[in-house]
Design an enzyme around this catalytic site. Structure first.
Site, short mmCIF file in Angstrom:
data_model
loop_
_atom_site.label_atom_id
_atom_site.label_comp_id
_atom_site.label_asym_id
_atom_site.label_seq_id
_atom_site.Cartn_x
_atom_site.Cartn_y
_atom_site.Cartn_z
CD GLU A 33 12.41 -9.05 15.75
OE1 GLU A 33 11.81 -7.95 15.69
OE2 GLU A 33 12.45 -9.86 14.80
CE1 TYR A 116 7.31 -7.46 14.92
CE2 TYR A 116 9.00 -6.42 16.28
CZ TYR A 116 8.62 -7.03 15.10
OH TYR A 116 9.53 -7.24 14.11
CG ASP A 134 5.93 -5.09 12.25
OD1 ASP A 134 5.07 -5.48 11.42
OD2 ASP A 134 7.15 -5.12 12.00
#
Length: 345
Positions: A33, A116, A134
């Site tokens: 991520e 996020y 996002d």
């Protein structure tokens, strides 16, 4: 829940075979991520494998020197992500005994982990019912529900988060969130999506009202500054060169670069040459100055850099100079890496 069911069904049939999905543990999911912020999967994947090989666990990453972390990150850009990644690894290894926080609220406290990323890790690894928001999610929700909200405004995130939360099926947080992100990445793409063959097209407001190209709405434009860099490659009598570590905050913090002459505007090469020859170096005499690569434009998210490379010759040995071999081991901005690959053996 027709929207959610269709989305998850599509995801289960079309999802990409990504390594961090096979064993959704917090370390590889967190690593992926962070790497994929502002980065496409195809570009980020080789870096993920390099990091996992070099640092199989968060403790291995924590124990690594920063220069090794930055060197492996070289070319991925947004280097503050790498520095935050390293700092967070140290915190988890030393303060949390190698264990990631197991909740959205706990993950939010980690350096470099925003709303996020915390939601992604919490939902994928722990099944916590928190929605992700996002760019992909903005696009999917804007188009499907016909939302005209400006996604660059402060009010956008809570609005979209509330809508996503309202459609998150119980017990399916991981599948739903990954489906939203994957659908935006593969199907509901920014330009020219294949709407006639989309599983959501029957109820997609944007498709049925001809507004696919205009949604999502983003009114705020990024202000771009222009900077003019002249990198100076000094070759001393022993074939060594000078490099400096960027210590100032801003772009490329803690990376290495050649001596830099930055000007306020696009100065003519003849003027730059005079400054280099007569004013820039005071510790040793310069015998020759040659422009070896004229202006290349290196575009960052908020800056456009106009870069020239100059060759400077000095007969004597220079204190602090390094061999080409030593410099190649240091983490450098990709524009300097590309120069070295092209011009040095």
């Amino acid at each position: 829940m027709n929207f959610s069911n269709l989305l998850i069904s599509w995801y289960l049939q079309n999802r990409r075979d990504l390594p961090w999905r096979k064993t959704p543990q917090p370390y590889p999911v967190w690593l992926s991520e962070i790497m994929l912020q502002q980065t496409r999967v195809a570009q980020g994947m080789p870096y993920f494998f390099k990091f996992i090989e070099a640092f199989p666990t968060v403790k291995h990453l924590a124990a690594a020197p920063e220069e090794q972390v930055l060197k492996l990150w070289q070319g991925l850009g947004y280097y503050s992500r790498a520095r935050n990644l390293h700092a967070t690894a140290k915190y988890i290894a030393n303060e949390l005994k190698g264990e990631f926080p197991d909740s959205y609220d706990g993950l939010l406290k980690l350096k470099g982990v925003g709303d996020y990323t915390a939601a992604a890790i919490a939902s994928i690894c722990y099944g916590e019912a928190v929605p992700v928001v996002d760019g992909n999610v903005y696009r999917v929700l804007s188009r499907y529900f016909g939302l005209e909200a400006d996604i660059s405004s402060p009010a956008a995130k809570p609005l979209f988060k509330n809508i996503a939360s309202g459609h998150l099926p119980p017990g399916c947080a991981s599948e739903f969130n990954q489906a939203m992100m994957e659908f935006g990445a593969l199907q509901c793409v920014p330009k020219n999506p294949d709407c006639p063959n989309c599983v959501l097209n029957k109820e997609c407001v944007a498709y049925n009202t001809g507004r696919v190209a205009s949604l999502p709405v983003k009114l705020k434009k990024t202000k771009v500054t222009h900077r003019y860099f002249n990198y100076i490659i000094v070759e001393d009598g022993q074939g060594r060169s000078l490099v400096n570590k960027r210590s100032a905050k801003g772009i490329w913090h803690n990376l290495y670069e050649f001596p830099l002459l930055e000007t306020e505007n696009d100065v003519q090469p003849e003027e730059v040459m005079q400054v280099i020859r007569n004013e820039f170096f005071t510790d040793f005499p310069v015998t020759d100055v040659v422009l070896i690569q004229d202006t290349i434009v290196h575009k960052l998210s908020h800056q456009h850099l106009y870069i020239r490379f100059w060759q400077v010759t000095a007969k004597a040995g220079i204190k602090g100079a390094l061999s080409h071999k030593e410099i190649k081991l240091l983490p450098v901005p990709v524009v300097i890496h590309n120069f070295i690959e092209k011009h040095w053996d």
